[in-house]
Design a protein around this motif. Structure first.
Motif, PDB file in Angstrom:
ATOM      1  N   GLY A 168      14.340  44.377 -36.860  1.00 25.11           N
ATOM      2  CA  GLY A 168      14.011  44.287 -38.277  1.00 25.11           C
ATOM      3  C   GLY A 168      14.276  42.914 -38.861  1.00 25.11           C
ATOM      4  N   ALA A 169      13.730  42.691 -40.033  1.00 25.01           N
ATOM      5  CA  ALA A 169      13.798  41.372 -40.678  1.00 25.01           C
ATOM      6  C   ALA A 169      15.230  40.977 -40.999  1.00 25.01           C
ATOM      7  CB  ALA A 169      12.963  41.392 -41.952  1.00 25.01           C
ATOM      8  N   HIS A 170      15.568  39.709 -40.732  1.00 28.85           N
ATOM      9  CA  HIS A 170      16.874  39.161 -41.088  1.00 28.85           C
ATOM     10  C   HIS A 170      16.657  37.851 -41.845  1.00 28.85           C
ATOM     11  CE1 HIS A 170      18.307  42.100 -38.187  1.00 28.85           C
ATOM     12  NE2 HIS A 170      19.511  41.915 -38.682  1.00 28.85           N
ATOM     13  N   LEU A 171      17.220  37.784 -43.031  1.00 28.23           N
ATOM     14  CA  LEU A 171      16.976  36.658 -43.925  1.00 28.23           C
ATOM     15  C   LEU A 171      18.303  36.011 -44.292  1.00 28.23           C
ATOM     16  CD1 LEU A 171      14.581  38.733 -46.123  1.00 28.23           C
ATOM     17  CD2 LEU A 171      13.875  36.998 -44.491  1.00 28.23           C
ATOM     18  N   PHE A 172      18.422  34.721 -43.989  1.00 26.57           N
ATOM     19  CA  PHE A 172      19.669  34.038 -44.289  1.00 26.57           C
ATOM     20  C   PHE A 172      19.651  33.522 -45.718  1.00 26.57           C
ATOM     21  CE2 PHE A 172      22.441  30.412 -44.670  1.00 26.57           C
ATOM     22  CZ  PHE A 172      23.616  30.912 -44.125  1.00 26.57           C
ATOM     23  N   HIS A 173      20.670  33.907 -46.481  1.00 26.57           N
ATOM     24  CA  HIS A 173      20.829  33.418 -47.849  1.00 26.57           C
ATOM     25  C   HIS A 173      22.308  33.482 -48.198  1.00 26.57           C
ATOM     26  CE1 HIS A 173      21.308  37.630 -49.373  1.00 26.57           C
ATOM     27  NE2 HIS A 173      20.546  37.878 -48.329  1.00 26.57           N
ATOM     28  N   THR A 174      22.785  32.486 -48.909  1.00 25.30           N
ATOM     29  CA  THR A 174      24.217  32.460 -49.218  1.00 25.30           C
ATOM     30  C   THR A 174      24.497  31.548 -50.395  1.00 25.30           C
ATOM     31  OG1 THR A 174      26.420  32.095 -48.280  1.00 25.30           O
ATOM     32  CG2 THR A 174      24.706  30.530 -47.645  1.00 25.30           C
ATOM     33  N   ASN A 175      25.632  31.781 -51.033  1.00 24.77           N
ATOM     34  CA  ASN A 175      26.176  30.868 -52.017  1.00 24.77           C
ATOM     35  C   ASN A 175      27.403  30.139 -51.477  1.00 24.77           C
ATOM     36  OD1 ASN A 175      24.597  30.807 -54.391  1.00 24.77           O
ATOM     37  ND2 ASN A 175      25.271  32.865 -54.924  1.00 24.77           N
ATOM     38  N   SER A 176      27.771  30.432 -50.251  1.00 21.96           N
ATOM     39  CA  SER A 176      28.957  29.824 -49.656  1.00 21.96           C
ATOM     40  C   SER A 176      28.584  28.508 -48.980  1.00 21.96           C
ATOM     41  CB  SER A 176      29.592  30.776 -48.631  1.00 21.96           C
ATOM     42  OG  SER A 176      30.580  30.105 -47.875  1.00 21.96           O
ATOM     43  N   LYS A 177      29.109  27.409 -49.501  1.00 18.75           N
ATOM     44  CA  LYS A 177      28.842  26.116 -48.889  1.00 18.75           C
ATOM     45  C   LYS A 177      29.461  26.044 -47.497  1.00 18.75           C
ATOM     46  CE  LYS A 177      29.002  21.153 -49.812  1.00 18.75           C
ATOM     47  NZ  LYS A 177      29.449  20.096 -50.759  1.00 18.75           N
ATOM     48  N   ARG A 178      30.599  26.700 -47.319  1.00 20.32           N
ATOM     49  CA  ARG A 178      31.246  26.685 -46.006  1.00 20.32           C
ATOM     50  C   ARG A 178      30.363  27.352 -44.960  1.00 20.32           C
ATOM     51  NH1 ARG A 178      36.918  29.457 -43.880  1.00 20.32           N
ATOM     52  NH2 ARG A 178      37.007  28.221 -41.971  1.00 20.32           N
ATOM     53  N   VAL A 179      29.775  28.481 -45.299  1.00 18.46           N
ATOM     54  CA  VAL A 179      28.892  29.170 -44.356  1.00 18.46           C
ATOM     55  C   VAL A 179      27.657  28.328 -44.067  1.00 18.46           C
ATOM     56  CG1 VAL A 179      27.410  31.191 -44.046  1.00 18.46           C
ATOM     57  CG2 VAL A 179      29.718  31.467 -44.959  1.00 18.46           C
ATOM     58  N   TRP A 180      27.074  27.750 -45.116  1.00 20.80           N
ATOM     59  CA  TRP A 180      25.877  26.932 -44.938  1.00 20.80           C
ATOM     60  C   TRP A 180      26.154  25.752 -44.014  1.00 20.80           C
ATOM     61  CZ3 TRP A 180      20.979  26.740 -44.745  1.00 20.80           C
ATOM     62  CH2 TRP A 180      20.253  25.560 -44.932  1.00 20.80           C
ATOM     63  N   GLU A 181      27.278  25.079 -44.209  1.00 17.28           N
ATOM     64  CA  GLU A 181      27.629  23.956 -43.345  1.00 17.28           C
ATOM     65  C   GLU A 181      27.864  24.415 -41.906  1.00 17.28           C
ATOM     66  OE1 GLU A 181      30.997  22.211 -45.267  1.00 17.28           O
ATOM     67  OE2 GLU A 181      29.771  20.933 -46.562  1.00 17.28           O
ATOM     68  N   TYR A 182      28.462  25.587 -41.759  1.00 18.38           N
ATOM     69  CA  TYR A 182      28.748  26.082 -40.409  1.00 18.38           C
ATOM     70  C   TYR A 182      27.461  26.345 -39.624  1.00 18.38           C
ATOM     71  CZ  TYR A 182      30.393  28.973 -36.579  1.00 18.38           C
ATOM     72  OH  TYR A 182      30.636  29.467 -35.326  1.00 18.38           O
ATOM     73  N   VAL A 183      26.524  27.080 -40.199  1.00 20.54           N
ATOM     74  CA  VAL A 183      25.315  27.441 -39.448  1.00 20.54           C
ATOM     75  C   VAL A 183      24.448  26.233 -39.165  1.00 20.54           C
ATOM     76  CG1 VAL A 183      25.299  29.815 -40.305  1.00 20.54           C
ATOM     77  CG2 VAL A 183      24.029  28.063 -41.556  1.00 20.54           C
ATOM     78  N   GLN A 184      24.503  25.213 -40.024  1.00 22.89           N
ATOM     79  CA  GLN A 184      23.720  24.014 -39.756  1.00 22.89           C
ATOM     80  C   GLN A 184      24.191  23.284 -38.507  1.00 22.89           C
ATOM     81  OE1 GLN A 184      21.936  21.626 -43.275  1.00 22.89           O
ATOM     82  NE2 GLN A 184      23.967  22.277 -43.923  1.00 22.89           N
ATOM     83  N   GLY A 185      25.406  23.579 -38.062  1.00 27.03           N
ATOM     84  CA  GLY A 185      25.895  22.969 -36.845  1.00 27.03           C
ATOM     85  C   GLY A 185      25.217  23.482 -35.598  1.00 27.03           C
ATOM     86  N   PHE A 186      24.378  24.516 -35.709  1.00 24.47           N
ATOM     87  CA  PHE A 186      23.810  25.143 -34.522  1.00 24.47           C
ATOM     88  C   PHE A 186      22.299  25.344 -34.603  1.00 24.47           C
ATOM     89  CE2 PHE A 186      28.145  26.526 -35.257  1.00 24.47           C
ATOM     90  CZ  PHE A 186      28.754  26.058 -34.108  1.00 24.47           C
ATOM     91  N   SER A 187      21.678  24.864 -35.677  1.00 22.30           N
ATOM     92  CA  SER A 187      20.232  25.033 -35.774  1.00 22.30           C
ATOM     93  C   SER A 187      19.670  24.166 -36.880  1.00 22.30           C
ATOM     94  CB  SER A 187      19.871  26.494 -36.075  1.00 22.30           C
ATOM     95  OG  SER A 187      18.474  26.658 -36.220  1.00 22.30           O
ATOM     96  N   ASN A 188      18.437  23.732 -36.711  1.00 20.56           N
ATOM     97  CA  ASN A 188      17.646  23.262 -37.844  1.00 20.56           C
ATOM     98  C   ASN A 188      17.258  24.473 -38.683  1.00 20.56           C
ATOM     99  OD1 ASN A 188      17.546  20.485 -37.269  1.00 20.56           O
ATOM    100  ND2 ASN A 188      15.872  20.795 -35.831  1.00 20.56           N
ATOM    101  N   PHE A 189      17.014  24.265 -39.962  1.00 19.13           N
ATOM    102  CA  PHE A 189      16.602  25.356 -40.835  1.00 19.13           C
ATOM    103  C   PHE A 189      15.347  24.967 -41.606  1.00 19.13           C
ATOM    104  CE2 PHE A 189      19.674  28.844 -40.946  1.00 19.13           C
ATOM    105  CZ  PHE A 189      20.658  28.334 -40.118  1.00 19.13           C
TER     106      PHE A 189
END
Length: 597
Positions: A282-303
């Protein structure tokens, strides 16, 4: 050594002949050559560095590439690993006699690993078409010389690897992000037409990397080693915990998952018939208000930027979901033009109760009134949960927003909204590809737990399954089934990515057409019809009073359990958004290791 010699020469008496400067320049040239050789510049050529790594607009530092292990003979006790880290030696030399050489140069701080001869994969350059290189550049690029895997880390993770601990990190309030629009946009790719059929081999190769059967590994040999940390589940929570322990604490980690792939419910793959990237669960959509989470996931993928919008098909009309002015105007043939008029209409429709709202039916009626409740909320709830809204807690329908404007964005208040450019599976591969992390797929924890030798265990599976020996009732979950449909030589099946079908006349809840995402190119299209049921993989905890009371009993058992920590939505019997699962794992790691955020 070069630097020390250079300093001593520069500090020598002035009376030394002019040949001193010739020697100084020679030493300097040698130092520069040694540096560039160690970083591979002469191997690839300065002009081809961008071709190897690709340009990155989001300022992600790249760690030096390394070879993914295909066996566990490198794994020593944690004390040995710590000793090697303390020595700070540079390279691990390849063995000639099928034995691990415990030389001080054995490990290059986890960056490189050369396979032992006994289990070595023969990467013959003349048979290059047989080997794949998985590269998380902007494409799944097939390089036929090795399975060398480039790993991206953010700057904080880099410092943590180098210094055996995190540098000072700004404490982020979960509700106050400190949003910088330019910084956010710098981390987003502009996604043009992409043909994912070219990358199909990449995802298949990812599954091979983590499949011990494909690699010819004996599971008993793998389990015979002692691990600092064992993690049950290779989804978001388990993968983040594993990566943090390996990267920050330099601990050996074993991750096991009963499925034949990593990524949990986020797993995606390229459909063979259409060449379209689709999600299996099923569909999975990344969205967040957490800057910490956003910085973390950017370490492993282009978005790639994506703002989710949903429509519902009601009475043969496509209307925006969540309910907004356009929804109401379309369904009831009205002409509401502004927020003041919408607020007045809602106030006239809403039902008032002389008691605190007790269930989802009362919650919906108090927010949208009976007409919208009967058209949307009531039938959809029955199909989704197999229960009337009056049987569910008020939090179910309280989560569904209602708008008093024309805004049709599903997550209008979330600062960061994007999709991994090359898919979630690729992102998980990058998270788990670490020389201190070993992954076993197609492995049931409960069948091999007595063979595991772990100093600490993290469990992200269903909490009732962990305590199944108690013979207590099982917690209730709702699951999903997906009916795959392919339309050949057709651009699109429906007008948008997700179309909800709340009416009871349709025996499904929604249809998802993945071609709408990431500007994918294909002459065909593929969509999945989703139905909710009571069997299959657990997706959604059923929030009624009986389940809440039963979970408290399991939770008490978990709190008293020794040497195990429960993490994730299934272990906590709570629905987590993706960012919530990541943040929960990051915070748990901080607490368990006393790391400063």
């Amino acid at each position: 050594c070069c630097i020390r010699n250079l300093k001593s020469i520069l500090n020598a008496p002035r009376r030394i002949s002019g040949l001193r400067w010739v020697f100084v320049l020679s030493v300097a040239v040698l130092c520069i050559c040694r540096y560039y050789l160690s970083h591979g510049y002469f191997e690839y050529g300065a002009a081809t560095i961008d071709e190897k790594y690709g340009s990155r607009s989001n300022h992600i530092d790249k760690k030096q590439s390394y070879f993914r292990q295909d066996d566990l003979t490198h794994l020593k006790g944690s004390d040995d690993v710590a000793d090697d880290d303390a020595d700070g030696e540079d390279d691990k030399e390849e063995e000639d006699d099928d034995k691990v050489d415990d030389d001080e140069n054995e490990i290059d701080k986890g960056n490189e690993y050369n396979h032992d001869d006994d289990d070595e994969v023969d990467y013959d350059e003349n048979e290059s078409d047989k080997e794949d290189k998985v590269n998380h550049d902007d494409d799944y690029e097939v390089d036929i010389q090795s399975l060398e895997i480039d790993r991206f880390y953010d700057g904080i993770a880099d410092d943590a690897d180098d210094n055996n601990g995190e540098e000072d990190r700004e404490v982020e309030d979960e509700d106050q992000v400190g949003y910088d629009e330019n910084e956010y946009k710098a981390g987003i790719d502009i996604q043009e037409n992409v043909n994912f059929s070219e990358y199909r081999v990449g995802i298949k190769d990812i599954n091979r990397i983590f499949d011990h059967e494909e690699k010819g590994e004996n599971i008993d040999d793998i389990l015979s080693h002692q691990y600092d940390v064992c993690v049950v589940g290779a989804g978001l929570s388990g993968s983040v915990i594993a990566e943090r322990y390996a990267s920050v604490m330099r601990k050996s980690v074993l991750v096991i998952d009963k499925r034949d792939h990593i990524g949990g419910n986020c797993y995606d793959y390229v459909d063979d018939e259409t060449g379209i990237l689709v999600s299996k669960y099923g569909a999975h959509l990344f969205h967040t208000n957490s800057k910490r989470v956003w910085e973390y996931v950017q370490g492993f993928s282009n978005f790639s930027q994506y703002e989710h919008k949903v429509q519902a098909l009601i009475d043969d009309k496509y209307v925006p979901i969540p309910v907004n002015i356009d929804t109401v105007n379309t369904l009831f043939d009205l002409n509401i033009t502004n927020s003041r008029e919408m607020d007045k209409w809602l106030e006239e429709e809403q039902e008032q109760f002389d008691h605190e709202v007790a269930n989802s039916e009362e919650m919906a009626l108090s927010r949208v009134g009976k007409r919208l409740y009967d058209l949307i909320f009531k039938p959809y709830t029955i199909k989704q949960w197999a229960k009337d809204a009056s049987e569910l807690g008020p939090e179910v329908t309280a989560r569904i927003p209602v708008r008093n404007d024309h805004n049709n964005k599903y997550f209008p208040d979330d600062t960061y909204q994007a999709l991994p450019t090359n898919g979630y599976t690729k992102m998980f591969e990058n998270i788990l590809n670490h020389t201190l992390i070993s992954v076993l797929t197609k492995t049931n924890y409960f069948e091999i737990k007595d063979k595991m030798n772990c100093k600490k265990l993290y469990y992200s599976g269903p909490i009732d399954a962990y305590f199944s020996d108690l013979k207590w009732p099982k917690l209730e979950y709702r699951s999903l089934e997906f009916e795959r449909k392919v339309e050949f030589n057709k651009e699109f099946f429906q007008p948008s990515f997700v179309i909800n079908h709340p009416s009871l006349s349709a025996n499904y809840t929604r249809i998802v057409e993945y071609k709408h995402l990431l500007n994918q190119k294909s002459p065909h299209t593929i969509y999945f019809i989703e139905r909710s049921n009571d069997f299959g993989e657990p997706y959604y905890p059923v929030p009624n009073e009986e389940n809440k009371a039963l979970y408290k009993q399991y939770q008490a058992m978990a709190n008293n359990a020794t040497n195990v920590t429960f993490v994730g939505r299934l272990a906590n019997y709570k629905y987590f958004n993706m960012d919530e699962a990541i943040l929960n794992a990051l915070v748990l790691f901080d607490e368990d290791t006393n790391q400063d955020i």
